[in-house]
Enzyme design. Structure first.
Site, PDB file in Angstrom:
ATOM      1  N   GLY A  45       2.502   0.978   5.478  1.00  0.00           N
ATOM      2  CA  GLY A  45       2.236  -0.147   4.577  1.00  0.00           C
ATOM      3  C   GLY A  45       1.427  -1.256   5.209  1.00  0.00           C
ATOM      4  O   GLY A  45       0.524  -1.030   6.024  1.00  0.00           O
ATOM      5  N   VAL A  46       1.772  -2.464   4.837  1.00  0.00           N
ATOM      6  CA  VAL A  46       1.007  -3.623   5.299  1.00  0.00           C
ATOM      7  C   VAL A  46       1.222  -3.847   6.800  1.00  0.00           C
ATOM      8  O   VAL A  46       0.301  -4.296   7.509  1.00  0.00           O
ATOM      9  CB  VAL A  46       1.356  -4.865   4.437  1.00  0.00           C
ATOM     10  CG1 VAL A  46       2.722  -5.412   4.732  1.00  0.00           C
ATOM     11  CG2 VAL A  46       0.308  -5.941   4.579  1.00  0.00           C
ATOM     12  N   ASP A  47       2.370  -3.498   7.286  1.00  0.00           N
ATOM     13  CA  ASP A  47       2.679  -3.621   8.723  1.00  0.00           C
ATOM     14  C   ASP A  47       1.699  -2.768   9.540  1.00  0.00           C
ATOM     15  O   ASP A  47       1.074  -3.241  10.509  1.00  0.00           O
ATOM     16  CB  ASP A  47       4.127  -3.150   8.933  1.00  0.00           C
ATOM     17  CG  ASP A  47       4.722  -3.576  10.266  1.00  0.00           C
ATOM     18  OD1 ASP A  47       4.024  -4.264  11.035  1.00  0.00           O
ATOM     19  OD2 ASP A  47       5.882  -3.208  10.535  1.00  0.00           O
ATOM     20  N   ASP A  59      -7.127  -6.838   0.586  1.00  0.00           N
ATOM     21  CA  ASP A  59      -6.445  -6.304   1.756  1.00  0.00           C
ATOM     22  C   ASP A  59      -6.156  -7.513   2.643  1.00  0.00           C
ATOM     23  O   ASP A  59      -7.083  -8.213   3.055  1.00  0.00           O
ATOM     24  CB  ASP A  59      -7.406  -5.318   2.434  1.00  0.00           C
ATOM     25  CG  ASP A  59      -6.903  -4.830   3.773  1.00  0.00           C
ATOM     26  OD1 ASP A  59      -5.926  -5.387   4.309  1.00  0.00           O
ATOM     27  OD2 ASP A  59      -7.518  -3.892   4.296  1.00  0.00           O
ATOM     28  N   ASN A 103       9.664  -4.764  10.141  1.00  0.00           N
ATOM     29  CA  ASN A 103      11.054  -4.292  10.195  1.00  0.00           C
ATOM     30  C   ASN A 103      11.781  -5.033  11.320  1.00  0.00           C
ATOM     31  O   ASN A 103      11.152  -5.671  12.168  1.00  0.00           O
ATOM     32  CB  ASN A 103      11.121  -2.770  10.378  1.00  0.00           C
ATOM     33  CG  ASN A 103      10.293  -2.313  11.566  1.00  0.00           C
ATOM     34  OD1 ASN A 103      10.531  -2.723  12.698  1.00  0.00           O
ATOM     35  ND2 ASN A 103       9.274  -1.503  11.293  1.00  0.00           N
TER      36      ASN A 103
HETATM   37  N1  APR Z   1      -2.803  -5.829   2.213  1.00  0.00           N
HETATM   38  C1  APR Z   1      -1.962  -6.394   1.318  1.00  0.00           C
HETATM   39  N2  APR Z   1      -0.876  -5.771   0.848  1.00  0.00           N
HETATM   40  C2  APR Z   1      -0.625  -4.512   1.292  1.00  0.00           C
HETATM   41  C3  APR Z   1      -1.440  -3.859   2.239  1.00  0.00           C
HETATM   42  C4  APR Z   1      -2.579  -4.573   2.703  1.00  0.00           C
HETATM   43  N3  APR Z   1      -3.416  -4.051   3.590  1.00  0.00           N
HETATM   44  N4  APR Z   1      -0.924  -2.625   2.485  1.00  0.00           N
HETATM   45  C5  APR Z   1       0.178  -2.516   1.710  1.00  0.00           C
HETATM   46  N5  APR Z   1       0.356  -3.642   0.995  1.00  0.00           N
HETATM   47  C6  APR Z   1       1.399  -3.991   0.012  1.00  0.00           C
HETATM   48  C7  APR Z   1       2.133  -2.852  -0.654  1.00  0.00           C
HETATM   49  O1  APR Z   1       1.367  -2.354  -1.726  1.00  0.00           O
HETATM   50  C8  APR Z   1       3.382  -3.559  -1.141  1.00  0.00           C
HETATM   51  O2  APR Z   1       3.129  -4.215  -2.376  1.00  0.00           O
HETATM   52  O3  APR Z   1       2.433  -4.681   0.704  1.00  0.00           O
HETATM   53  C9  APR Z   1       3.605  -4.644  -0.085  1.00  0.00           C
HETATM   54  C10 APR Z   1       4.801  -4.416   0.826  1.00  0.00           C
HETATM   55  O4  APR Z   1       4.941  -3.034   1.084  1.00  0.00           O
HETATM   56  P1  APR Z   1       5.345  -2.459   2.510  1.00  0.00           P
HETATM   57  O5  APR Z   1       4.229  -2.624   3.474  1.00  0.00           O
HETATM   58  O6  APR Z   1       5.884  -1.094   2.310  1.00  0.00           O
HETATM   59  O7  APR Z   1       6.523  -3.485   3.018  1.00  0.00           O
HETATM   60  P2  APR Z   1       8.098  -3.534   2.695  1.00  0.00           P
HETATM   61  O8  APR Z   1       8.428  -2.981   1.359  1.00  0.00           O
HETATM   62  O9  APR Z   1       8.509  -4.934   3.023  1.00  0.00           O
HETATM   63  O10 APR Z   1       8.724  -2.535   3.740  1.00  0.00           O
HETATM   64  C11 APR Z   1       8.737  -2.879   5.101  1.00  0.00           C
HETATM   65  O11 APR Z   1       7.719  -0.811   5.768  1.00  0.00           O
HETATM   66  O12 APR Z   1       5.795  -0.492   6.956  1.00  0.00           O
HETATM   67  C12 APR Z   1       7.128  -0.603   7.045  1.00  0.00           C
HETATM   68  O13 APR Z   1       7.454  -1.543   9.219  1.00  0.00           O
HETATM   69  C13 APR Z   1       7.570  -1.804   7.857  1.00  0.00           C
HETATM   70  O14 APR Z   1       9.736  -0.871   8.023  1.00  0.00           O
HETATM   71  C14 APR Z   1       8.969  -1.893   7.405  1.00  0.00           C
HETATM   72  C15 APR Z   1       8.877  -1.606   5.925  1.00  0.00           C
END
Ligand code: APR
Length: 171
Positions: free
Chosen positions: A30-32, A8, A22
């Site tokens: 997600g990671v955000d 994580d 975004n």
């Molecule tokens: N640590 C590491 N990786 C993570 C975590 C974490 N805690 N949580 C999620 N991920 C991974 C997901 O499994 C994926 O492989 O991060 C990768 C990117 O996924 P997203 O978070 O959905 O990012 P993205 O595809 O770039 O989309 C961005 O999603 O959350 C919104 O605000 C963000 O609108 C933006 C969009």
């Protein structure tokens, strides 16, 4: 040094961690979402003040309660089939993050797999771009870490790193 691991990213002790944000820097899932939850409200406040980040660009904030010193927020492209400049925009997102970290004198950096979640970028192609960007900037950092959130992602990264694609794809 380039490394890949399953974890994580909010737990990383790299000097800077990168967020897949975004364009409105409004937070999300997600990671955000995970990064903002772990860092606390001061980071969201800083993002509000910055206000915007174009796709392929990056901005930097403090890291609130995280172990990291700073957070770089970059915006990857939404996958629309691959004919809308997505590979270049994803490369730009990685390069912008590396350049910003370098400018701030940060020596270790951890990335999630930008664009491969909600934004739908195919994982293998994205990993090749991520690792090729890392090769370009390897000499500027003590450590570049790719933090995978699933076993599947870890396998893709390890496979790419050990293949010709990881050494030179996208260059
Ligand atoms: N640590 C590491 N990786 C993570 C975590 C974490 N805690 N949580 C999620 N991920 C991974 C997901 O499994 C994926 O492989 O991060 C990768 C990117 O996924 P997203 O978070 O959905 O990012 P993205 O595809 O770039 O989309 C961005 O999603 O959350 C919104 O605000 C963000 O609108 C933006 C969009």
């Amino acid at each position: 040094m380039i490394s890949v691991k399953r974890d994580d990213i909010t737990r990383e002790d790299a000097e800077v961690i990168v967020n897949a944000a975004n364009a409105g820097l409004r937070g999300g899932g997600g990671v955000d979402g995970a990064i903002h939850r772990a860092a606390g409200p001061s980071v969201m406040e800083e993002c509000r003040q910055i206000g915007h980040c174009a796709t392929g660009c990056a901005v930097i904030t403090q890291a609130g309660k995280l172990k990291a010193k700073r957070i770089i927020h970059t915006v990857g492209p939404v996958w629309k089939g691959g004919t809308h400049g997505e590979p270049q925009l994803l490369r730009d997102a990685y390069r912008s993050s590396f350049l910003l970290a370098k400018r701030h004198g940060l020596r270790s950096i951890a990335f999630p797999a930008i664009s491969t979640g909600v934004y739908g970028y195919p994982k293998k192609e994205a990993a090749a771009i991520a690792l090729a960007a890392g090769r370009e900037f390897e000499k500027d950092f003590d450590e570049i870490r790719y933090v995978c959130f699933s076993d599947e992602d870890l396998e893709i990264y390890q496979g790419t790193l050990n293949s010709k694609a990881g050494a030179g794809a996208g260059q």
